[in-house]
Design a protein around this motif. Sequence first.
Motif, PDB file in Angstrom:
ATOM      1  N   ARG A   1      52.907 -57.639  52.171  1.00 21.22           N
ATOM      2  CA  ARG A   1      52.876 -58.371  51.217  1.00 21.22           C
ATOM      3  C   ARG A   1      51.225 -58.597  50.912  1.00 21.22           C
ATOM      4  O   ARG A   1      50.532 -58.660  51.960  1.00 21.22           O
ATOM      5  N   GLU A   2      50.925 -58.551  49.565  1.00 19.28           N
ATOM      6  CA  GLU A   2      49.437 -58.881  49.263  1.00 19.28           C
ATOM      7  C   GLU A   2      48.607 -58.092  50.020  1.00 19.28           C
ATOM      8  O   GLU A   2      47.442 -58.463  50.511  1.00 19.28           O
ATOM      9  N   GLY A   3      48.963 -56.532  50.098  1.00 20.25           N
ATOM     10  CA  GLY A   3      47.807 -55.840  50.719  1.00 20.25           C
ATOM     11  C   GLY A   3      47.763 -56.065  52.406  1.00 20.25           C
ATOM     12  O   GLY A   3      46.728 -55.458  52.767  1.00 20.25           O
ATOM     13  N   ILE A   4      48.862 -56.830  53.096  1.00 18.88           N
ATOM     14  CA  ILE A   4      48.708 -56.941  54.390  1.00 18.88           C
ATOM     15  C   ILE A   4      49.936 -56.262  54.828  1.00 18.88           C
ATOM     16  O   ILE A   4      51.219 -56.818  54.396  1.00 18.88           O
ATOM     17  N   ILE A   5      50.056 -55.761  56.124  1.00 20.61           N
ATOM     18  CA  ILE A   5      51.067 -55.300  56.543  1.00 20.61           C
ATOM     19  C   ILE A   5      51.416 -56.167  58.008  1.00 20.61           C
ATOM     20  O   ILE A   5      50.520 -56.443  58.778  1.00 20.61           O
ATOM     21  N   PHE A   6      52.477 -56.718  57.945  1.00 23.91           N
ATOM     22  CA  PHE A   6      52.997 -57.762  58.966  1.00 23.91           C
ATOM     23  C   PHE A   6      53.855 -56.990  59.688  1.00 23.91           C
ATOM     24  O   PHE A   6      54.827 -56.570  59.539  1.00 23.91           O
ATOM     25  N   VAL A   7      53.543 -57.038  61.214  1.00 21.59           N
ATOM     26  CA  VAL A   7      54.271 -56.492  62.072  1.00 21.59           C
ATOM     27  C   VAL A   7      54.987 -57.292  63.055  1.00 21.59           C
ATOM     28  O   VAL A   7      54.158 -58.188  63.519  1.00 21.59           O
ATOM     29  N   ARG A   8      56.207 -57.479  63.469  1.00 23.10           N
ATOM     30  CA  ARG A   8      56.735 -58.440  64.357  1.00 23.10           C
ATOM     31  C   ARG A   8      57.446 -57.714  65.612  1.00 23.10           C
ATOM     32  O   ARG A   8      58.168 -56.792  65.262  1.00 23.10           O
ATOM     33  N   ILE A   9      56.791 -57.756  66.903  1.00 23.38           N
ATOM     34  CA  ILE A   9      57.485 -57.327  67.796  1.00 23.38           C
ATOM     35  C   ILE A   9      58.180 -58.017  68.648  1.00 23.38           C
ATOM     36  O   ILE A   9      57.802 -59.019  69.217  1.00 23.38           O
ATOM     37  N   ASP A  10      59.504 -57.696  69.214  1.00 24.22           N
ATOM     38  CA  ASP A  10      60.448 -58.385  69.929  1.00 24.22           C
ATOM     39  C   ASP A  10      60.853 -57.420  71.273  1.00 24.22           C
ATOM     40  O   ASP A  10      61.056 -56.314  70.739  1.00 24.22           O
ATOM     41  N   GLU A  11      61.153 -58.035  72.221  1.00 24.68           N
ATOM     42  CA  GLU A  11      61.569 -57.317  73.272  1.00 24.68           C
ATOM     43  C   GLU A  11      63.263 -56.886  72.785  1.00 24.68           C
ATOM     44  O   GLU A  11      63.876 -57.956  72.349  1.00 24.68           O
ATOM     45  N   ASP A  12      63.683 -55.798  73.208  1.00 26.00           N
ATOM     46  CA  ASP A  12      65.040 -55.486  73.057  1.00 26.00           C
ATOM     47  C   ASP A  12      65.832 -55.350  74.313  1.00 26.00           C
ATOM     48  O   ASP A  12      65.543 -54.480  75.053  1.00 26.00           O
ATOM     49  N   PRO A  13      66.405 -56.548  74.756  1.00 18.43           N
ATOM     50  CA  PRO A  13      67.192 -56.675  76.101  1.00 18.43           C
ATOM     51  C   PRO A  13      68.265 -55.779  76.378  1.00 18.43           C
ATOM     52  O   PRO A  13      68.305 -55.416  77.352  1.00 18.43           O
ATOM     53  N   ALA A  14      68.707 -55.227  75.232  1.00 17.77           N
ATOM     54  CA  ALA A  14      69.993 -54.132  75.509  1.00 17.77           C
ATOM     55  C   ALA A  14      69.342 -52.953  75.965  1.00 17.77           C
ATOM     56  O   ALA A  14      69.797 -51.878  76.818  1.00 17.77           O
ATOM     57  N   ALA A  15      67.904 -52.581  75.612  1.00 10.06           N
ATOM     58  CA  ALA A  15      67.273 -51.464  75.987  1.00 10.06           C
ATOM     59  C   ALA A  15      67.075 -51.425  77.648  1.00 10.06           C
ATOM     60  O   ALA A  15      66.744 -50.251  78.323  1.00 10.06           O
TER      61      ALA A  15
END
Length: 185
Positions: free
Chosen positions: A94-108
């Motif tokens: 959005r608006e020239g910014i890349i937003f990244v959300r990182i979450d633990e994947d418990p199944a992994a």
Amino acid sequence: MKRYASLLLGLAAIGCTHAIVGAAVPVEDDRSVRFPEFFEQAPLQVGDAGQPLLLEGAVLRALTLAADDFLPEGRTGLPCTERQASHVFRVIQREGIIFVRIDEDPAACGQEHPGLDSGARYAISRDGRILRRVLDGMEPYTAPVDAGAFEKAELGVSPSFDPQRPAPLPFLGPSDAGAPDAQTP
């Protein structure tokens, strides 16, 4: 007493490994950057339906930067939950910014639930600068602007609390809250 203080400090440091490890990457901490809601819509998942995915270099760089800042590669003997491959990544531009959300994947890691405060959000410019990094649990909760009609109250005071008529918490039964049961004389 001094030994206990050292032990507590050591345990606190262990609990904050993400913040300490990620400190090598310069972060601007631009508080004017507002994160989008990552869970408003169902994400498109890479690899669904065998369809090719086009990923711009700036997006790949942002993903790599966030992943390496939060969970640096090259460390050995890490528990499953501390590895990049044990996480899921959501990206919104959005608006020239890349937003990244990182979450633990418990199944992994063979678990049912992720750890508390085990994720992070990043705002990264298209030229590769981390504009803002927020680790889960490190920012106070604020109700969304459109959260509806909330009663105003003093800081730290529940708007529905009446000291003249205390009541048990709704999830506690009458006997759990210390109040006598209706059947008790």
